[in-house]
Scaffold this active site. Structure first.
Site, short mmCIF file in Angstrom:
data_model
loop_
_atom_site.label_atom_id
_atom_site.label_comp_id
_atom_site.label_asym_id
_atom_site.label_seq_id
_atom_site.Cartn_x
_atom_site.Cartn_y
_atom_site.Cartn_z
CG HIS A 19 -2.01 0.90 1.18
ND1 HIS A 19 -3.38 0.99 1.98
CD2 HIS A 19 -2.10 2.31 0.62
CE1 HIS A 19 -3.85 1.86 1.68
NE2 HIS A 19 -3.40 2.78 0.81
CG HIS A 21 -1.47 5.80 -2.90
ND1 HIS A 21 -2.63 5.43 -3.71
CD2 HIS A 21 -1.76 5.38 -1.64
CE1 HIS A 21 -3.51 4.98 -2.94
NE2 HIS A 21 -3.07 5.00 -1.54
CG HIS A 209 -7.80 2.97 -0.44
ND1 HIS A 209 -6.94 2.42 -1.47
CD2 HIS A 209 -6.82 3.51 0.02
CE1 HIS A 209 -5.62 2.83 -1.69
NE2 HIS A 209 -5.72 3.76 -0.54
CD GLU A 212 -7.85 6.27 4.13
OE1 GLU A 212 -8.55 6.19 2.98
OE2 GLU A 212 -6.85 6.81 4.33
CG ASP A 290 -1.62 5.57 2.35
OD1 ASP A 290 -2.09 5.41 1.41
OD2 ASP A 290 -2.80 6.32 3.16
CG ASP A 291 -0.47 8.63 -0.06
OD1 ASP A 291 -0.28 8.68 -1.12
OD2 ASP A 291 -1.23 8.51 0.65
N1 ADE Z 1 -5.03 7.10 2.18
C1 ADE Z 1 -5.56 7.26 0.77
N2 ADE Z 1 -6.72 7.16 0.73
C2 ADE Z 1 -7.59 7.26 -0.27
N3 ADE Z 1 -6.80 7.82 -1.49
C3 ADE Z 1 -5.44 7.98 -1.69
N4 ADE Z 1 -4.83 8.22 -2.41
C4 ADE Z 1 -3.49 8.40 -1.69
N5 ADE Z 1 -3.68 8.04 -0.62
C5 ADE Z 1 -4.93 8.04 -0.18
ZN ZN Z 2 -3.93 4.29 0.29
#
Ligand code: ADE
Ligand code: ZN
Length: 354
Positions: A19, A21, A209, A212, A290-291
């Site tokens: 996970h 992006h 997803h 969340e 995640d990011d």
């Molecule tokens: N945590 C996240 N939840 C949904 N979309 C995303 N796009 C990038 N990160 C995300």
């Molecule tokens: Zn994500």
């Protein structure tokens, strides 16, 4: 265990990241460099875009998923050429390898680029070059997961799916599966049933997803209506014991992202995430970033360390988490065997120290 030896042990674990992006690995520094090189104007009415430092500071104050997504979509507007996408992915792979990642399955968001005139095969060419280099130079294997933006109409997702098929046929195997991301709350999984049916028919793996910011019911509909075999985030599963039992019985893996959950206010404390409950009940999950460039530069190892600090897991529990990640990966049986060998060696080394 001292702080140093704890980090050393966690780094030694062969990690599978499921996970991440790739557009979320765009650091403010690279963002500003590419904006200049590509003559992309950044918003002049938002003081956050004054410099990489002010942007980094703004990233510490997201108040929800949509607040983050606003910056995420502006940020990726600087990505234009195949070389840009390659540089982005290569930057991530270097961080990942340094953290002990041996296999990464990375998300990308084609709709966010196609809408700006970037071709699907351009971004794919950049990612493929970085993946080849990561395999050769870092012994890091990887897969690509093509994500669809749930805040856009389902028809747009379908036409993007068709365009991807035309520009770089799915039968080539460049992309292992599809995912669903972006704003969750008003966009339930069932809106995308047709897309998932079509992707499933092409033999693609399916994930989404769910749970969340959205309720546990979205996890259930992602399973029932989309046929996913994996759930991204899924922390709201802790609210529904019957569904949790089903996920355990089906061996569905969740890709959990602790620092993301904290910084997007899905929890006010990593210690309140249901990690202990998931372990005790036998829910399979991996730990992910995640990011990372948007979430305090916390790459995967920082997420492992945060979990260890919050839950004080045993060596055996770490083995269980890493084994679930290997088992749940979309790679060959041979690659899984290799990763299990590395895992067993890392665990044996740690046990010998104790
Ligand atoms: N945590 C996240 N939840 C949904 N979309 C995303 N796009 C990038 N990160 C995300
Ligand atoms: Zn994500």
């Amino acid at each position: 265990m001292s702080q140093d030896s704890k980090v050393e042990f966690l780094r030694s674990l062969p990690k599978c990241e499921h996970h991440m992006h790739v557009e979320g690995a765009l650091t403010p520094e690279l963002l500003f460099t590419l904006a200049k090189n590509n003559s992309v104007a950044l918003p002049s009415d938002d003081p956050a875009f004054a410099s990489p430092a002010t942007l980094k500071d703004r990233y510490t104050r997201f108040d929800c998923l949509d607040d983050f997504l606003h910056y995420y979509y502006i940020g990726m507007s600087v990505l234009i050429t195949a070389a840009d996408f390659e540089a982005l992915a290569w930057d991530y792979f270097q961080h990942a390898a340094a953290d002990g990642v041996v296999h990464a399955e990375i998300f990308f968001d084609p709709q966010a680029h196609l809408g700006r005139g970037v071709r699907y095969d351009t971004l794919l060419a950049g990612f493929q070059a970085a993946r080849r280099r990561a395999a050769q130079e870092l012994q890091l294997t990887s897969e690509l997961i093509c994500c669809f933006l749930r805040h856009l109409p389902a028809a747009d997702c379908l036409s993007t799916f068709e365009l991807a098929e035309v520009q770089a046929g799915f039968e080539r195997g460049d992309v292992v599966g599809i995912g669903l991301d972006s704003s969750e709350l008003d966009f339930p999984p069932e809106l995308f049933e047709e897309l998932y049916r079509r992707a499933g028919e092409k033999g693609l793996k399916l994930t989404a997803h769910a749970g969340e910011e959205g309720p546990s019911g979205y996890i259930e509909t992602a399973l029932d209506r989309l046929g996913v075999s994996r759930i991204d985030h899924g922390i709201r599963l802790a609210d529904d014991d019957a569904l949790l039992d089903r996920i355990v019985a089906q061996e569905t893996m969740l890709s959990v992202c602790p620092w993301s959950n904290l910084l997007l206010r899905c929890t006010d404390d990593i210690a309140k995430l249901p990690i202990r409950k998931f372990l005790d009940k036998g829910v399979r999950f991996s730990i992910n970033s995640d990011d990372p460039a948007y979430f305090g530069n916390h790459y995967i190892l920082d997420n492992y360390v945060a979990v260890q600090d919050a839950f004080d897991l045993s060596v055996e529990e770490w083995r269980k988490i890493c084994a679930a990640g290997i088992d749940g990966s979309w790679c060959s049986a041979e690659r899984k065997t290799e990763m299990f060998r590395i895992l067993d060696a890392a665990i044996a080394k740690q046990q010998a120290k104790q």
